[in-house]
Design an enzyme around this catalytic site. Structure first.
Site, PDB file in Angstrom:
ATOM      1  N   ASP A   9      37.844  37.043  35.830  1.00 25.73           N
ATOM      2  CA  ASP A   9      37.395  37.846  36.970  1.00 25.73           C
ATOM      3  C   ASP A   9      36.234  38.716  36.490  1.00 25.73           C
ATOM      4  O   ASP A   9      35.896  38.764  35.301  1.00 25.73           O
ATOM      5  CB  ASP A   9      38.541  38.662  37.587  1.00 25.73           C
ATOM      6  CG  ASP A   9      38.232  39.026  39.047  1.00 25.73           C
ATOM      7  OD1 ASP A   9      37.060  38.914  39.462  1.00 25.73           O
ATOM      8  OD2 ASP A   9      39.161  39.430  39.784  1.00 25.73           O
TER       9      ASP A   9
HETATM   10  C1  NOJ Z   1      36.397  40.461  41.909  1.00 23.82           C
HETATM   11  C2  NOJ Z   1      37.539  39.882  42.681  1.00 23.82           C
HETATM   12  O1  NOJ Z   1      38.776  40.294  42.139  1.00 23.82           O
HETATM   13  C3  NOJ Z   1      37.508  38.364  42.732  1.00 23.82           C
HETATM   14  O2  NOJ Z   1      38.521  37.927  43.578  1.00 23.82           O
HETATM   15  C4  NOJ Z   1      36.167  37.890  43.196  1.00 23.82           C
HETATM   16  O3  NOJ Z   1      36.155  36.496  43.342  1.00 23.82           O
HETATM   17  C5  NOJ Z   1      35.130  38.372  42.193  1.00 23.82           C
HETATM   18  N1  NOJ Z   1      35.135  39.817  42.173  1.00 23.82           N
HETATM   19  C6  NOJ Z   1      33.739  37.860  42.516  1.00 23.82           C
HETATM   20  O4  NOJ Z   1      33.223  38.522  43.604  1.00 23.82           O
END
Ligand code: NOJ
Length: 740
Positions: free
Chosen positions: A279
């Site tokens: 993430d």
């Molecule tokens: C953080 C989020 O937790 C995740 O779900 C997302 O895909 C990413 N950012 C990218 O935006």
């Protein structure tokens, strides 16, 4: 439809056989390419950035040419992506295409209901269609990877990302997540209109302590395997192309550095050969977690655990070369990660794909029609006293009131960065179109859902007085749910309760439509409304879907994918709990909310609110009455290797058709590990015409009754099994058989 989430990775089938996919062509291409890559080019493939401004800077162009990046996320316009791809595939040394990822969560240009709303449809078919439409729109603009579906089990509505979840139940979440994977990825990933899906967040992100986003999760392995992992397993079985790690620690170890999750479960037990991405900055956040000393330590631990691509933070790019040179990371580890990345790029056909001419996609009539149907299917009728709904001819004029009646962006919900407000039809606009403007009185009452001012109440009250019925739009604005949007109170924010009090005082019948990204607590508001519809954040066509449902042009069919508490103090509350040694009984119900009583009994309950939820999992009404009866078993005994059929009669006693979601629950009564009081094992959506009676059948086999024993082996044990065919988790007709 049936789908087993409780299939053993080791005990019942050989997973290697189950997951073996002939990828010969792809594998040899991966190896040939890998053999030609420099260490820098490998590390470049392992790095994903947001940094692609519009227009793309010369600096980024040079970096793409040099093979510095493998992927970009949420970046650029269609033209920028096309130009970046042109540079990568014609000007970089090895011509390796870029992979563009984006959060295409509940639609791309056409915005569908939020995932929690989609889950309320209990309809894998329409969920798959929405994902497919999102894939068509996104791929046409050069996006071939979405960070969806999110299948984190969510049992705490304080957590803002419950909106993006598929609810509390592993079976329902897994079934719908698999449908989304099929929709995004189509029949072949290499189809230009398919996009790679991403199972996220692996794992246990939804179990954040106290519902505070990003917080620690403490989950015993048995619960992890029973509840939190099965939806991921279902996505894996559906062929999901990638996984994303989660921000949280799991039992003290950050998921992004968690060898147990990423190596043992995902790679060894599930034989997964797709791509694992971290993430957003989750690799370097392991320093703040207190799990890595510095960026080098974070990069080493993430790679060792099995993170192939680092999202946004740059520890791979900055540290891996020197870690390799110092022997702290092996080239074998790097190659393993790069293989997974290249494999996906080959599977997507990126090397063959012509760069599409940049186009801007806009929603079309058929995508908007799908959005309207999906929104209608997502809505849950929670109350309908004296058949107030549907609003039929006697209601000549309607007062449309409330801060969410005409707020285009607030009906979209979280993750609508690509939404186009001009394609939205709000409920107010839809009522005016369907009834004619002269039959609609409008007064917002409040400027937004958090507004505390009662200044505009007088106008709302006078609109109510001038109409035959009131439709009151309450709930939460878009920005109150989603990432980092945890709430400690689940009540209607602002002066919304006062607004319903004022409108109710007019004596006009009130229909409350609640739009929100989570289960809210609205006991007092519901008490003052004759009817309550839960509409979630329904997306582009939420307006017409709501208006037509209220006017009887759609039949309500949504069912709650998550338990609704009476008050935040009951959280976490979910249907599939253990019994305790002192379960409270129905006789103990009737405790006034918020006022401590002195009830009898040393049982597991509260003294200031009933122990039962406001609305149970699976609950939802129709515009007709359905009756369950005549449960029957094909045999009183289920032998190993066999199955039995459980059936019940469902009768439509009213004058309107209904789509009933018939749910099958089981309970293993005695086991070496105590089992939940109920567990959903399957469901069917059944259309019943007025007066129609149907026998609905479910098959139950031993694998539906399997559970993890104390040694983490999936087992079945002989003994009594209870089974229910039910309209929700709290009711139904039940029977019992023996497992031998
Ligand atoms: C953080 C989020 O937790 C995740 O779900 C997302 O895909 C990413 N950012 C990218 O935006």
């Amino acid at each position: 439809m049936r789908f087993s989430l409780y299939t053993a990775p080791v005990a019942l089938v050989t997973a290697a056989a189950l997951f073996a996919q002939p990828q010969a062509g792809v594998e040899s291409r991966v190896e040939q390419l890998l053999a030609r890559m420099t260490l820098e080019e490998k590390i470049g493939q392992m790095s994903q950035s947001t940094a692609m401004s519009a227009p793309i800077s010369d600096n980024i162009k040079a970096e793409i040419r040099a093979g510095r990046w493998g992927s970009f996320l949420n970046a650029g316009s269609p033209a920028d992506r096309a130009e970046a791809q042109r540079i990568a595939t014609t000007e970089s040394r090895l011509r390796i295409p870029l992979l563009f990822g984006r959060d295409v969560i509940h639609g791309y240009k056409t915005i569908f209901p939020i995932p929690l709303g989609q889950a309320a449809s209990w309809d894998p078919g329409i969920v798959e269609q929405m994902a497919q439409q999102a894939a068509r729109e996104a791929s046409a603009e050069g996006i071939r990877w979405t960070f969806a579906p999110m299948m984190d089990i969510a049992r705490d509505p304080r957590w803002g990302r419950v909106a993006e979840s598929l609810g509390e139940d592993p079976y329902l979440s897994g079934t719908l997540a698999a449908a989304m994977v099929r929709g995004f990825q189509g029949s072949s990933l290499s189809d230009a209109a398919s996009i790679a899906a991403c199972a996220k967040h692996f794992a246990a992100y939804g179990a954040a302590e106290a519902g505070r986003d990003y917080n620690s999760a403490w989950i015993p392995e048995i619960l992890l395997r029973e509840v939190y992992l099965p939806p991921f397993r279902a996505a894996r079985e559906a062929g999901v192309a990638s996984f994303m790690t989660s921000f949280n620690t799991l039992n003290g170890i950050p998921a992004t550095g968690n060898r147990f999750l990423l190596r043992q479960i995902l790679r060894e037990e599930w034989h997964y050969d797709g791509l694992v991405v971290s993430d957003y900055e989750a690799v370097t956040e392991m320093i703040k977690h207190g799990f890595a000393r510095d960026a080098a330590g974070a990069a080493k631990k993430a790679l060792a655990a099995g993170v192939d691509m680092e999202m946004v933070s740059t520890s791979y790019f900055e540290q891996l070369r020197s870690l390799v040179e110092h022997g702290a990371v092996s080239i074998g580890e790097i190659d393993g990660a790069v293989r997974n990345i290249l494999r996906l790029k080959f599977r997507l056909g990126l090397f063959e794909q012509k760069i599409p001419a940049p186009v801007e996609v806009v929603p079309n009539a058929s995508s908007l029609e799908l959005a309207e149907r999906a929104a209608a299917e997502s809505m849950v009728l929670l109350k309908n006293e004296a058949n107030l709904l549907p609003l039929i001819d006697a209601v000549r004029t309607v007062a449309v009131i409330g801060p969410l009646a005409d707020s285009a962006m607030d009906q979209m919900g979280t993750w609508s960065m690509d939404a186009r407000p001009e394609t939205v039809e709000t409920p107010l606009a839809a009522f005016r179109r369907l009834l004619g403007a002269d039959r609609v009185r409008y007064a917002p009452g409040l400027r937004n859902s958090r507004d505390q001012s009662t200044d505009a109440f007088a106008a709302a009250v006078s609109a109510a007085r001038s109409a035959d019925a009131v439709v009151l739009f309450l709930g939460e604005e878009s920005i109150l749910s989603g990432e980092a949007r945890s709430r400690a109170f689940l009540d209607l924010p602002g002066a919304q309760q006062a607004l319903i009090d004022a409108v109710h005082a007019t004596g006009k019948p009130v229909v409350a439509v609640i739009m929100a990204g989570r289960p809210l607590t609205f006991h007092d508001a519901a008490a003052k409304a004759g009817a309550v519809v839960y509409a979630w954040h329904p997306g582009d066509r939420g307006g017409p879907a709501i208006a037509k449902l209220l006017l009887g042009q759609y039949e309500p069919s949504g069912r709650l994918p998550i338990t609704f508490p009476r008050t935040v103090g009951q959280v976490p509350i979910y249907y599939s709990h253990l019994n305790t040694g002192r379960a409270a009984s129905e006789k103990e119900l009737g405790i006034p909310m918020g006022n401590p009583a002195n009830p009898e009994g040393y049982t597991s309950k509260y003294i200031d609110v009933d122990f039962t939820p406001e609305y149970p999992f699976g609950f939802g009404l129709s515009y007709t009455t359905l009756e369950y009866s005549a449960i029957a078993l094909s045999s009183p005994v289920l032998e190993t290797g066999q199955s039995i059929t459980v059936s019940a009669d469902i009768a439509n006693r009213g004058t309107r058709a209904a789509t009933e979601t018939v749910q099958c629950y089981i309970r293993v009564v005695v086991a070496s590990v105590a089992q939940p009081v109920r567990k959903l094992t399957s469901f069917q959506r059944v259309l019943l015409k007025p007066g129609e009676r149907r026998t609905v059948r479910f098959t139950v086999s031993p694998k539906d009754l399997a559970f993890y024993d104390e040694h983490m082996k999936l087992v079945t044990e002989p003994g009594r099994i209870q089974v229910w065919i039910a309209p929700d988790a709290a009711r139904g007709v039940g029977a019992e058989f023996e497992l031998r």
